[in-house]
Design an enzyme around this catalytic site. Structure first.
Site, mmCIF file in Angstrom:
data_model
loop_
_atom_site.group_PDB
_atom_site.id
_atom_site.type_symbol
_atom_site.label_atom_id
_atom_site.label_comp_id
_atom_site.label_asym_id
_atom_site.label_seq_id
_atom_site.Cartn_x
_atom_site.Cartn_y
_atom_site.Cartn_z
ATOM 1 N N GLU A 65 0.666 -1.197 -0.295
ATOM 2 C CA GLU A 65 0.002 -0.114 -0.006
ATOM 3 C C GLU A 65 0.954 1.343 -0.146
ATOM 4 O O GLU A 65 2.212 1.310 0.851
ATOM 5 C CB GLU A 65 -0.880 -0.027 1.378
ATOM 6 N N CYS A 83 3.201 8.756 1.164
ATOM 7 C CA CYS A 83 3.638 7.662 2.163
ATOM 8 C C CYS A 83 4.142 6.489 1.545
ATOM 9 O O CYS A 83 2.898 5.715 0.956
ATOM 10 C CB CYS A 83 2.573 7.537 3.199
ATOM 11 N N CYS A 101 6.164 -7.015 7.021
ATOM 12 C CA CYS A 101 7.321 -6.481 7.656
ATOM 13 C C CYS A 101 7.994 -7.419 8.470
ATOM 14 O O CYS A 101 7.526 -8.482 8.774
ATOM 15 C CB CYS A 101 6.684 -5.494 8.704
ATOM 16 N N CYS A 126 5.908 -5.117 15.890
ATOM 17 C CA CYS A 126 5.132 -4.032 16.645
ATOM 18 C C CYS A 126 3.754 -4.425 16.957
ATOM 19 O O CYS A 126 2.893 -4.742 16.056
ATOM 20 C CB CYS A 126 5.348 -2.608 16.086
ATOM 21 N N CYS A 165 0.627 -2.346 15.233
ATOM 22 C CA CYS A 165 0.614 -2.364 13.691
ATOM 23 C C CYS A 165 0.053 -3.480 12.966
ATOM 24 O O CYS A 165 0.444 -4.817 13.076
ATOM 25 C CB CYS A 165 2.101 -2.050 13.361
ATOM 26 N N CYS A 178 -2.434 -0.022 6.031
ATOM 27 C CA CYS A 178 -1.742 -0.858 6.623
ATOM 28 C C CYS A 178 -0.620 -0.190 7.551
ATOM 29 O O CYS A 178 -0.166 0.975 7.202
ATOM 30 C CB CYS A 178 -0.759 -1.720 5.765
#
Length: 350
Positions: free
Chosen positions: A94, A107, A114, A118, A121, A339
């Site tokens: 995204e 962004c 990932c 975290c 997230c 996301c």
């Protein structure tokens, strides 16, 4: 057995020139093709209208252009645009266009999924599939620049690496993409308009300083107490705050560039006086500014937005020591939550 063709954008300009010479053509063809690939953003060899058809056919036989495709686009009432970007292998990342009255910010993502964990997230719930290539990162920027011109009547003004993935876990490709974004042969954007946001990997922060990068640095801090930060971001147990502090001090000595701290305040997690005092102390180590971010909950779990009183306690304490503080309100609330925390990053982060 069919040989998989190489993405032509993996070649440097010199390598492209050498390819044409090796195939009994003129070296300047490499310059032409390079311009089409980067400055003009060609999606296919057929787009290269000033290149002979026989040359285009030769390129088609030897290479591919693994261009992204904006699969779906959502536009918010506040002007925010979220892109679901499909890659050549079918995977999706995204990117988001975030407008204000004076600028538009892209962004962008650097990984599919990932590498980190975290707890707050959404992206961390997706395992890392692979790193994005420099061209795939660059393509996200090109797509958002077009949307900025179409919907906001001016070119893209800023870039933040705050999308899917940890940029410093894909360092070489991110740096190559930024080099092309800032090159006159690419988008020619000033590196001062680019910010890389990291969860805080000390040795890579030092490497950036040694590499004399010109873009800006943001750190997703969220707590200046090791135990609390480890609950929020479990991987940070491997990167204690004393190591992060040392890396940031090294960064500032080498670059003289302020650090931005991204900081979400959550109810019952880091909204107490001890957390405020710890952040105030941490902010004294290197010149910095703090972006307090409104949290966009991903479920009904433990991570919930703190009260306005808690936010004000942070603002007052930080301003008392001369730290510039800004509160980032969530953007694009009427479209699917982006996301990670993409939609929470306002354009004036830089």
């Amino acid at each position: 057995m069919q040989i998989e063709k190489k993405d032509i954008r993996a070649l440097s300009k010199d390598q492209l020139r050498d390819f044409f010479v090796a195939n009994n053509d003129k070296a300047f063809r490499g310059n032409q093709v390079y311009e089409w690939l980067w400055s003009k953003g060609a999606h296919s060899f057929e787009d290269m209208t000033n290149v002979a058809k026989s040359t285009r056919s030769m390129l088609e036989e030897n290479f591919v252009i693994n261009h992204i495709k904006v699969d779906t686009m959502q536009r918010s009432n506040d002007g925010t645009v979220k892109n679901a970007v499909r890659l050549h292998d079918g995977l999706v990342v995204e990117s988001v266009l975030i407008p204000t009255e004076t600028r538009t910010t892209a962004c962008v993502s650097s990984q599919v999924g990932c590498s980190l964990d975290c707890n707050f997230c959404a992206t961390a719930r997706l395992k890392r599939m692979r790193n994005l290539e420099p061209g795939e990162i660059y393509d996200q920027i090109m797509a958002i620049d077009k949307e900025s011109r179409l919907y906001h009547n001016h070119p893209l003004s800023n870039i933040v690496f705050m999308g899917m993935g940890e940029p410093l876990m894909n360092y070489n490709n991110v740096i190559k993409a930024i080099d092309m974004i800032t090159s006159p042969e690419g988008l020619g954007m000033s590196p001062k308009r680019i910010m890389l946001s990291t969860s805080g990997i000390p040795k890579m922060i030092k490497k950036m300083a040694d590499d004399e990068v010109k873009f800006k640095l943001a750190v997703s801090l969220h707590s200046a107490i090791d135990e609390t930060r480890a609950k929020i971001m479990p991987f940070s147990k491997n990167f204690p705050l004393k190591d992060l502090r040392e890396a940031l001090e090294y960064w500032y000595r080498k670059t003289k560039s302020k650090v931005s701290y991204e900081y979400v305040v959550w109810k019952g997690i880091n909204d107490d006086k001890a957390s405020v005092d710890a952040l105030v102390k941490f902010c004294k180590y290197v010149p910095c500014k703090v972006n307090l971010i409104e949290y966009n909950p991903i479920d009904d779990g433990e991570f919930q937005q703190a009260s306005e009183e808690s936010i004000m306690a942070y603002i007052k304490a930080l301003e008392n020591i001369g730290v510039v503080v800004k509160v980032r309100r969530s953007r694009g609330k009427d479209i699917d939550a982006a996301c990670g925390q993409l939609a929470n990053k306002e354009a004036e982060t830089i």
